[in-house]
Design an enzyme around this catalytic site. Sequence first.
Site, PDB file in Angstrom:
ATOM      1  N   ASP A 144      -4.406  -2.499  -4.651  1.00  0.00           N
ATOM      2  CA  ASP A 144      -5.628  -1.851  -4.146  1.00  0.00           C
ATOM      3  C   ASP A 144      -5.660  -0.362  -4.466  1.00  0.00           C
ATOM      4  OD1 ASP A 144      -3.548  -1.144  -2.425  1.00  0.00           O
ATOM      5  OD2 ASP A 144      -4.278  -2.368  -0.781  1.00  0.00           O
ATOM      6  N   ASN A 154      -2.620  -4.440  11.821  1.00  0.00           N
ATOM      7  CA  ASN A 154      -3.650  -5.419  12.195  1.00  0.00           C
ATOM      8  C   ASN A 154      -3.499  -6.729  11.417  1.00  0.00           C
ATOM      9  OD1 ASN A 154      -4.462  -4.680   9.654  1.00  0.00           O
ATOM     10  ND2 ASN A 154      -6.521  -4.002  10.223  1.00  0.00           N
ATOM     11  N   HIS A 184      -3.326  -7.023   8.127  1.00  0.00           N
ATOM     12  CA  HIS A 184      -3.941  -7.077   6.789  1.00  0.00           C
ATOM     13  C   HIS A 184      -2.877  -7.165   5.700  1.00  0.00           C
ATOM     14  CE1 HIS A 184      -4.256  -2.398   5.991  1.00  0.00           C
ATOM     15  NE2 HIS A 184      -3.055  -2.840   5.748  1.00  0.00           N
ATOM     16  N   GLU A 232      -8.924  -6.881   5.327  1.00  0.00           N
ATOM     17  CA  GLU A 232      -8.926  -6.593   6.752  1.00  0.00           C
ATOM     18  C   GLU A 232      -9.283  -7.858   7.545  1.00  0.00           C
ATOM     19  OE1 GLU A 232      -7.579  -3.951   7.401  1.00  0.00           O
ATOM     20  OE2 GLU A 232      -8.609  -2.138   6.780  1.00  0.00           O
TER      21      GLU A 232
HETATM   22  P1  PGA Z   1       2.683   0.837   5.340  1.00  0.00           P
HETATM   23  O1  PGA Z   1       1.374   0.018   5.025  1.00  0.00           O
HETATM   24  O2  PGA Z   1       3.743   0.292   4.465  1.00  0.00           O
HETATM   25  O3  PGA Z   1       2.332   2.261   5.020  1.00  0.00           O
HETATM   26  O4  PGA Z   1       2.980   0.639   6.796  1.00  0.00           O
HETATM   27  C1  PGA Z   1       1.433  -1.353   4.892  1.00  0.00           C
HETATM   28  C2  PGA Z   1       0.045  -1.914   4.792  1.00  0.00           C
HETATM   29  O5  PGA Z   1      -0.885  -1.333   5.381  1.00  0.00           O
HETATM   30  O6  PGA Z   1      -0.123  -2.936   4.129  1.00  0.00           O
END
Ligand code: PGA
Length: 253
Positions: A67, A136, A138, A143
């Site tokens: 992404d 959350n 995701h 999302e």
């Molecule tokens: P993070 O993000 O590794 O910065 O916690 C993970 C994600 O949001 O997929």
Amino acid sequence: MEILIFESAEKLAAHAALLIAACVNEKPYAVLGLATGSTPVETYQALIAISKMGQVDFSKVTSINLDEYVGLSVEDEQSYARFMKDNLFDSINISPTNTHIPNGKAKNPLLECHRYDALIVEKGGIDLQILGIGPNGHIAFNEPCDYFPMTSHLVDLSEETIQANARFFESRDEVPRQALTMGTGQIFKAKKILLLASDESKAEAVTSALLGPVTPMCPASILQLHSNVTFLLDSSAASGILEAPGVYYKEVH
Ligand code: PGA
């Protein structure tokens, strides 16, 4: 489904790096699906160390990132393109032309998503997909919502994600509100998936993903149905599943 639990994020990262290196050693033309965020940073450092020891060669590897924020260019310090250069690509012998990230500055995001989908197909799909998980649930920027998006798409980031990612920006207001992301369906098509999660802020999402119903309200829960997925968790991220009945996991020392 395999669940590996490590006593520290550092050990988790070392193990994840070995798995990635093993994939490349077995298949020099491997297509790696790569992730950004804090979680994979240590894994990439461990991978760089393996590479510097001459134990893995990325010269034929293709990478496809999950992404990118909408509106950020490759030069922008907060862009995922820049993150990948700084945290991995500039330190290993991968060819820049073999690295792919959605173009967050694309004039037409829909066309950019079509281009990205076609690229994944052209490269023969993803051999090994690295994933983090959001608080959350995701995966990439898919999302929680009421369906599993199949293909790349433009997404409005949830308030929770904006809040979680604000730590990388000067202020919450600077966090982009939209992103281009690979769809859950494309992630699911990867031949093998490694989901990395460390820190207790991920415990609830990990528990829902592994033990809850398969639902797009917890996008990572779809991985319960994948035939070749390994969750690599540190003990904090795993805290919600340790005592759960019927869960088989392996503690790696
Ligand atoms: P993070 O993000 O590794 O910065 O916690 C993970 C994600 O949001 O997929």
